[in-house]
Design a protein around this motif. Structure first.
Motif, PDB file in Angstrom:
ATOM      1  N   GLU B 294      11.384  -9.959  14.538  1.00  0.00           N
ATOM      2  CA  GLU B 294      11.821 -10.572  15.794  1.00  0.00           C
ATOM      3  C   GLU B 294      10.803 -10.324  16.902  1.00  0.00           C
ATOM      4  OE1 GLU B 294      13.906  -7.995  14.269  1.00  0.00           O
ATOM      5  OE2 GLU B 294      14.333  -9.633  12.871  1.00  0.00           O
ATOM      6  N   TRP B 295      10.317  -9.084  16.982  1.00  0.00           N
ATOM      7  CA  TRP B 295       9.375  -8.734  18.057  1.00  0.00           C
ATOM      8  C   TRP B 295       8.091  -9.554  17.907  1.00  0.00           C
ATOM      9  CZ3 TRP B 295       4.541  -6.788  19.205  1.00  0.00           C
ATOM     10  CH2 TRP B 295       4.360  -6.196  20.474  1.00  0.00           C
ATOM     11  N   ALA B 296       7.608  -9.661  16.660  1.00  0.00           N
ATOM     12  CA  ALA B 296       6.389 -10.441  16.426  1.00  0.00           C
ATOM     13  C   ALA B 296       6.621 -11.903  16.812  1.00  0.00           C
ATOM     14  CB  ALA B 296       5.971 -10.330  14.957  1.00  0.00           C
ATOM     15  N   ASP B 297       7.805 -12.424  16.430  1.00  0.00           N
ATOM     16  CA  ASP B 297       8.095 -13.831  16.719  1.00  0.00           C
ATOM     17  C   ASP B 297       8.206 -14.081  18.224  1.00  0.00           C
ATOM     18  OD1 ASP B 297       8.029 -14.416  14.071  1.00  0.00           O
ATOM     19  OD2 ASP B 297      10.205 -14.364  13.768  1.00  0.00           O
ATOM     20  N   THR B 298       8.966 -13.239  18.933  1.00  0.00           N
ATOM     21  CA  THR B 298       9.149 -13.473  20.370  1.00  0.00           C
ATOM     22  C   THR B 298       7.835 -13.313  21.131  1.00  0.00           C
ATOM     23  OG1 THR B 298       9.850 -11.192  20.638  1.00  0.00           O
ATOM     24  CG2 THR B 298      11.592 -12.834  20.471  1.00  0.00           C
ATOM     25  N   HIS B 299       6.922 -12.526  20.590  1.00  0.00           N
ATOM     26  CA  HIS B 299       5.621 -12.363  21.246  1.00  0.00           C
ATOM     27  C   HIS B 299       4.599 -13.376  20.731  1.00  0.00           C
ATOM     28  CE1 HIS B 299       7.452  -8.614  22.599  1.00  0.00           C
ATOM     29  NE2 HIS B 299       6.447  -8.476  23.451  1.00  0.00           N
ATOM     30  N   GLY B 300       5.030 -14.244  19.820  1.00  0.00           N
ATOM     31  CA  GLY B 300       4.125 -15.257  19.286  1.00  0.00           C
ATOM     32  C   GLY B 300       2.957 -14.659  18.519  1.00  0.00           C
ATOM     33  N   LEU B 301       3.217 -13.577  17.825  1.00  0.00           N
ATOM     34  CA  LEU B 301       2.133 -12.885  17.103  1.00  0.00           C
ATOM     35  C   LEU B 301       2.245 -13.130  15.603  1.00  0.00           C
ATOM     36  CD1 LEU B 301       2.139  -9.531  19.095  1.00  0.00           C
ATOM     37  CD2 LEU B 301       0.396 -11.332  19.167  1.00  0.00           C
ATOM     38  N   PRO B 302       1.117 -13.037  14.893  1.00  0.00           N
ATOM     39  CA  PRO B 302       1.141 -13.272  13.443  1.00  0.00           C
ATOM     40  C   PRO B 302       1.875 -12.164  12.690  1.00  0.00           C
ATOM     41  CG  PRO B 302      -1.037 -12.561  14.151  1.00  0.00           C
ATOM     42  CD  PRO B 302      -0.234 -12.769  15.401  1.00  0.00           C
ATOM     43  N   LYS B 303       2.336 -12.523  11.505  1.00  0.00           N
ATOM     44  CA  LYS B 303       2.911 -11.528  10.590  1.00  0.00           C
ATOM     45  C   LYS B 303       2.089 -11.595   9.307  1.00  0.00           C
ATOM     46  CE  LYS B 303       7.035 -13.447  10.700  1.00  0.00           C
ATOM     47  NZ  LYS B 303       7.092 -14.498  11.753  1.00  0.00           N
ATOM     48  N   LEU B 304       1.199 -10.600   9.129  1.00  0.00           N
ATOM     49  CA  LEU B 304       0.297 -10.649   7.973  1.00  0.00           C
ATOM     50  C   LEU B 304       0.964 -10.135   6.700  1.00  0.00           C
ATOM     51  CD1 LEU B 304      -3.046  -9.290   9.517  1.00  0.00           C
ATOM     52  CD2 LEU B 304      -2.249 -11.661   9.381  1.00  0.00           C
ATOM     53  N   ALA B 305       1.659  -9.036   6.828  1.00  0.00           N
ATOM     54  CA  ALA B 305       2.235  -8.395   5.634  1.00  0.00           C
ATOM     55  C   ALA B 305       3.382  -7.504   6.049  1.00  0.00           C
ATOM     56  CB  ALA B 305       1.166  -7.572   4.916  1.00  0.00           C
ATOM     57  N   THR B 306       4.196  -7.109   5.082  1.00  0.00           N
ATOM     58  CA  THR B 306       5.246  -6.129   5.352  1.00  0.00           C
ATOM     59  C   THR B 306       4.902  -4.820   4.642  1.00  0.00           C
ATOM     60  OG1 THR B 306       6.525  -6.785   3.422  1.00  0.00           O
ATOM     61  CG2 THR B 306       7.035  -7.899   5.490  1.00  0.00           C
ATOM     62  N   VAL B 307       5.387  -3.729   5.236  1.00  0.00           N
ATOM     63  CA  VAL B 307       5.223  -2.421   4.595  1.00  0.00           C
ATOM     64  C   VAL B 307       6.421  -2.252   3.667  1.00  0.00           C
ATOM     65  CG1 VAL B 307       5.001   0.059   4.950  1.00  0.00           C
ATOM     66  CG2 VAL B 307       4.073  -1.542   6.644  1.00  0.00           C
ATOM     67  N   LEU B 308       6.194  -2.424   2.353  1.00  0.00           N
ATOM     68  CA  LEU B 308       7.310  -2.342   1.418  1.00  0.00           C
ATOM     69  C   LEU B 308       7.825  -0.918   1.318  1.00  0.00           C
ATOM     70  CD1 LEU B 308       9.101  -3.835  -0.673  1.00  0.00           C
ATOM     71  CD2 LEU B 308       7.453  -3.121  -2.415  1.00  0.00           C
ATOM     72  N   ASP B 309       6.930   0.036   1.038  1.00  0.00           N
ATOM     73  CA  ASP B 309       7.379   1.403   0.810  1.00  0.00           C
ATOM     74  C   ASP B 309       6.165   2.318   0.665  1.00  0.00           C
ATOM     75  OD1 ASP B 309       9.079   3.527   0.388  1.00  0.00           O
ATOM     76  OD2 ASP B 309       9.858   2.814  -1.546  1.00  0.00           O
ATOM     77  N   GLY B 310       6.412   3.605   0.775  1.00  0.00           N
ATOM     78  CA  GLY B 310       5.337   4.583   0.607  1.00  0.00           C
ATOM     79  C   GLY B 310       5.839   5.798  -0.151  1.00  0.00           C
ATOM     80  N   GLU B 311       4.913   6.600  -0.625  1.00  0.00           N
ATOM     81  CA  GLU B 311       5.273   7.799  -1.398  1.00  0.00           C
ATOM     82  C   GLU B 311       4.172   8.846  -1.219  1.00  0.00           C
ATOM     83  OE1 GLU B 311       7.992   8.258  -3.406  1.00  0.00           O
ATOM     84  OE2 GLU B 311       7.412  10.062  -4.507  1.00  0.00           O
ATOM     85  N   ALA B 312       4.589  10.075  -1.001  1.00  0.00           N
ATOM     86  CA  ALA B 312       3.623  11.176  -0.932  1.00  0.00           C
ATOM     87  C   ALA B 312       3.764  12.044  -2.172  1.00  0.00           C
ATOM     88  CB  ALA B 312       3.860  12.007   0.322  1.00  0.00           C
ATOM     89  N   ALA B 313       2.674  12.685  -2.558  1.00  0.00           N
ATOM     90  CA  ALA B 313       2.721  13.627  -3.676  1.00  0.00           C
ATOM     91  C   ALA B 313       1.764  14.765  -3.385  1.00  0.00           C
ATOM     92  CB  ALA B 313       2.341  12.933  -4.991  1.00  0.00           C
ATOM     93  N   ALA B 314       1.950  15.845  -4.092  1.00  0.00           N
ATOM     94  CA  ALA B 314       1.026  16.973  -3.984  1.00  0.00           C
ATOM     95  C   ALA B 314       0.849  17.591  -5.355  1.00  0.00           C
ATOM     96  CB  ALA B 314       1.551  18.007  -2.996  1.00  0.00           C
ATOM     97  N   VAL B 315      -0.327  18.163  -5.587  1.00  0.00           N
ATOM     98  CA  VAL B 315      -0.577  18.791  -6.887  1.00  0.00           C
ATOM     99  C   VAL B 315      -0.881  20.280  -6.706  1.00  0.00           C
ATOM    100  CG1 VAL B 315      -1.390  16.738  -8.094  1.00  0.00           C
ATOM    101  CG2 VAL B 315      -3.023  18.122  -6.785  1.00  0.00           C
ATOM    102  N   ASP B 316      -0.661  21.035  -7.756  1.00  0.00           N
ATOM    103  CA  ASP B 316      -0.942  22.466  -7.808  1.00  0.00           C
ATOM    104  C   ASP B 316      -2.400  22.632  -8.222  1.00  0.00           C
ATOM    105  OD1 ASP B 316      -0.991  25.158  -8.132  1.00  0.00           O
ATOM    106  OD2 ASP B 316       0.399  25.224  -9.825  1.00  0.00           O
ATOM    107  N   PHE B 317      -3.300  22.521  -7.232  1.00  0.00           N
ATOM    108  CA  PHE B 317      -4.740  22.538  -7.543  1.00  0.00           C
ATOM    109  C   PHE B 317      -5.329  23.932  -7.461  1.00  0.00           C
ATOM    110  CE2 PHE B 317      -6.660  23.584  -3.495  1.00  0.00           C
ATOM    111  CZ  PHE B 317      -5.585  23.425  -2.645  1.00  0.00           C
ATOM    112  N   VAL B 318      -4.612  24.872  -6.816  1.00  0.00           N
ATOM    113  CA  VAL B 318      -5.234  26.147  -6.429  1.00  0.00           C
ATOM    114  C   VAL B 318      -5.808  26.888  -7.634  1.00  0.00           C
ATOM    115  CG1 VAL B 318      -4.855  28.366  -5.303  1.00  0.00           C
ATOM    116  CG2 VAL B 318      -3.777  26.321  -4.387  1.00  0.00           C
ATOM    117  N   HIS B 319      -5.069  26.900  -8.741  1.00  0.00           N
ATOM    118  CA  HIS B 319      -5.578  27.553  -9.938  1.00  0.00           C
ATOM    119  C   HIS B 319      -5.936  26.532 -11.016  1.00  0.00           C
ATOM    120  CE1 HIS B 319      -3.247  31.242  -8.335  1.00  0.00           C
ATOM    121  NE2 HIS B 319      -4.431  31.123  -7.776  1.00  0.00           N
TER     122      HIS B 319
END
Lengths: 308, 450
Positions: B294-319
């Protein structure tokens, strides 16, 4: 142990005085030509009661070896706390080996119960197991740390030292090399850590541990004792490895280290810590090995495991 | 440790489920060209560069005096005085001074995490517009006084009498005067990031040739993208730079093959990582404009893509259980599983080129049957990434990598690529972003053409 005569010291002995005294003894023995060696260890134990850790010193120690400044004493810190008492045993006139120039071969610590810094401690130390080594004579220095209020054994350490070139009557040297030494077949694994140790490494550890042995302080003072340069304290290296093993270890653990080639300062030291899983997939123990990344010479090996 | 904890990074252990919310769209982005350290931006601060990047975004989308819902950005190498870096940049920009802002820091994942956090706020309806960003300067890096001097100065500050002060000052020794510059060493291991990657590169048996080829493609693709004007509405020139100064359009595989290895020379295995197939230290900043539909539309701005989802991970690298930069290897299968997607459903792969070895080790792990079964908890290998879909407009090896600015660079470029692509087989074009970070972390995301 039951036959040992207890000697109660009023306060923690001063390590600097002990080193001065040891140097004087060494000079006297050289002049008089008398080797102290009787082949007998003094049948005494030294004890200091009501010892407290200094919290400022504890923080400095923890930061230096890479521990988080928690309220629990690192196992290596307890060793440093007990060290003056062990030194006072080795500094006795009736101790058969020369204190200066002794080499720390290995160390075995049982941290049975975590010690909070505010706890009042009784520390007891004695020497045992005088035995032959292909290069001289070795001895175990035992230290026990108990709760002053309950008498419970909290920490126990056995440090094995070698007096190189000292051969005592009645102590046979073994035919084959003993101990964990022998670096011939060592091929370095991938390191999990690289330490950059500056020239001041020895002085910094001396400041927090009180161990001002001249071999660690400067090139000059080390050369005066026949080394080609100053070397890192073994217990500094082992304490860093223990810190690197980290929070995976349980409250009660055993910590062992066997020293090989000394670390001449400044140095780069490569370390590998291998976690050995138990059958259930949990932590059984962590093995560590450190070496010189250039020459591949092994500096020390050790392990941290759960106490049964 | 229970038996179920044996493989905590496995995809099947993950129970999070996506919920339907309104969309967070990417309107566009703006960055300044990235400059090799000590170059065109040597004297520009993080705040200078972030403000420059923000001003370009404001100009492009007519955001003067606009009160944006929230601005989030960060820097990896940060002065303590920059405790409010993003808010200060907002105050120095043409945005409404009533625009709130916060700083975020997650090593090299900083930029992507600002996008994900703000997109979530938009999806939840907390805000309607947002600007995500990141900046880093390796040239204008903070230098601290030594630990010894720092302690003395802090004690001095606490001293009450002149005598106490003199006593404290007398503790200063010459060695205390040596400054303490930041380095890329991991605090827990003392190994530099390059040394860590050298171990991983050797472990996955990545050849020197494969790394040089990836670096070559990065330069070739980025140069081609510049040539066809792809970056014309993604970049604002700054300090005389129009293009990333690290870009070598004329580099060749022969030239890359002559460079001497710089990482891993003392680590046992053959050293294969050079200055050519590793990212250089770089200065730069990037920003991304996010909004509700809505904000993009009311401001007349393009909509290139949507952010579907994200994920973080971490590994046990120390040893050494996993390589320092291998966390995205675990994050991607979890994210794909959450949406029932496979590599077949992805049209663009944007895998941040910290080192060529990082990208190639990541691909190797995903192609490895054994690894897929034992570590990812899959029936076999996760899959093979089609190289024709990988970093098609170049990545960090060519553009450079101002740590926190990389996420914004990738998000804005990928959003534009997805918009250009439109639909594939009747579904919106999809892109996967993967960014590794210090501390054994990684953040990944999926964008869809809007």
């Amino acid at each position: 142990m039951s036959t040992l005569q207890p000697v109660l010291l009023g306060e923690l002995p001063s390590l600097s005085k002990l080193y001065v005294n040891a140097a004087a003894t060494a000079a006297r023995r050289r002049v008089l030509g008398a080797a102290g060696g009787t082949g007998q260890l003094p049948a005494v134990s030294h004890e200091v009661r009501n010892v407290h850790a200094d919290v400022g010193n504890l923080t400095a120690y923890q930061h230096l070896v890479g521990e988080t400044a928690s309220d629990t004493l690192p196992a290596g810190y307890v060793h440093a706390l007990a060290f003056p008492i062990s030194m006072s045993v080795m500094n006795r006139d009736d101790f058969p080996l020369p204190l200066l120039g002794m080499i720390h071969l290995k160390n075995k610590v049982e941290q049975r119960v975590p010690i909070v810094f505010s706890e009042s401690l009784d520390i007891l130390s004695w020497a045992e197991n005088l035995s032959g080594h292909r290069a001289g004579t070795q001895v175990d220095i035992v230290a026990e740390v108990r709760s002053h209020s309950t008498g419970e054994l909290l920490w126990r350490g056995v440090s094995t030292y070698l007096a190189k070139g000292s051969f005592l009557p009645g102590i046979d040297k073994p035919g084959a090399p003993n101990g964990a030494a022998g670096t011939g077949d060592f091929s370095p694994p991938n390191p999990t850590a690289l330490w950059q140790l500056g020239l001041d490494t020895g002085r910094n550890y001396a400041t927090v541990s009180g161990d001002f042995n001249p071999i660690h302080l400067s090139v000059l003072s080390a050369k005066a004792l026949g080394l080609r340069g100053s070397i890192a304290h073994g217990m500094y290296l082992a304490s860093r490895a223990l810190a690197d093993v980290g929070a995976v270890k349980p409250d009660s653990f055993a910590w062992e280290v066997a020293f090989e080639a000394p670390v001449f300062l400044p140095a780069r030291v490569a370390l590998d810590i291998t976690t050995v899983p138990s059958e259930s997939g949990g932590w059984e123990r962590s093995d560590y090995v450190a070496w010189n990344p250039r020459s591949g010479r092994r500096h020390f090996t050790g392990t941290v495991s759960a106490l049964a | 440790m229970a038996a179920s904890d044996l493989n905590p990074n496995a995809s099947r252990e993950h129970t999070a489920r996506p919920t339907a919310n309104r969309a967070a769209v990417i309107v566009g982005g703006n960055r300044i060209p990235f400059a090799r350290t000590g170059g065109a931006y040597a004297k520009s601060s993080n705040q200078d560069m972030l403000t420059a990047s923000l001003e370009g975004l404001i100009a492009r989308f007519g955001l003067q005096d606009e009160r944006i819902g929230e601005v989030a950005a960060g820097a990896v190498l940060k002065h303590s005085r920059d405790f409010n870096l993003t808010r200060e940049a907002v105050l120095g920009s043409a945005l409404s001074p009533e625009t709130p802002a916060y700083d975020l820091q997650q090593a090299c994942a900083t930029g992507l995490e600002t996008v994900l956090g703000l997109a979530n706020k938009i999806k939840l309806g907390q805000i309607d517009s947002a600007i995500a960003g990141g900046v880093d300067s390796a040239s204008d890096a903070p230098i601290a006084v030594s630990e010894g001097l720092r302690e003395i100065l802090l004690d001095l500050n606490r001293a009450k009498t002149p005598v106490q002060k003199v006593k404290i000052l007398s503790r200063i020794r010459p060695k205390d005067l040596a400054p303490d510059a930041p380095n890329t060493g991991e605090p827990r291991t003392g190994l530099s990031m390059g040394e860590h990657q050298a171990l991983t590169t050797a472990q996955w048996k990545i050849t020197r040739e494969a790394q040089d080829e990836l670096a070559f493609n990065s330069h070739r693709n980025l140069a081609a993208a510049y040539e066809r004007g792809f970056f014309d509405d993604l970049i604002t020139p700054y300090r005389g730079l129009n293009r990333d100064s690290n870009l070598r359009p004329d580099t060749t595989l022969e030239k890359l093959s002559t460079l001497k290895p710089v990482f891993g020379r003392n680590l046992g295995a053959e050293a294969t990582m050079t200055a050519g197939n590793s990212t250089p230290l770089t200065d730069g900043a990037s920003t991304v404009l996010l909004a509700s539909t809505e904000w993009a539309d009311t401001h007349g701005l393009p909509k290139l893509a949507t952010v579907l989802d994200g994920e973080a991970a971490a590994v046990d690298f120390v040893h050494g259980k996993d390589g320092l930069l291998m966390a995205p290897v675990f994050a991607v299968p979890r994210l794909l599983a959450r949406h029932g997607l496979t590599f077949e459903d992805i049209d663009f792969f944007e895998i941040h080129e910290a080192f060529a070895g990082t990208v190639l080790s990541t691909l190797a792990a995903w192609e490895d049957e054994e690894f897929g079964r034992t570590r990812l908890g899959l029936d076999g290998a996760l899959g093979k990434v089609d190289r024709a879909k990988l970093n098609v407009n170049g990545s960090s090896l060519a553009a450079g990598h101002p740590f926190a600015a990389t996420g914004g660079r990738i998000v804005a470029s990928l959003a534009k690529m997805l918009h250009e692509k439109g639909t594939v087989n009747g579904r919106p074009a999809r892109g996967l972003i993967s960014v590794c970070a210090a501390g054994g972390q990684g953040v990944v995301a999926i964008l869809e053409a809007a």
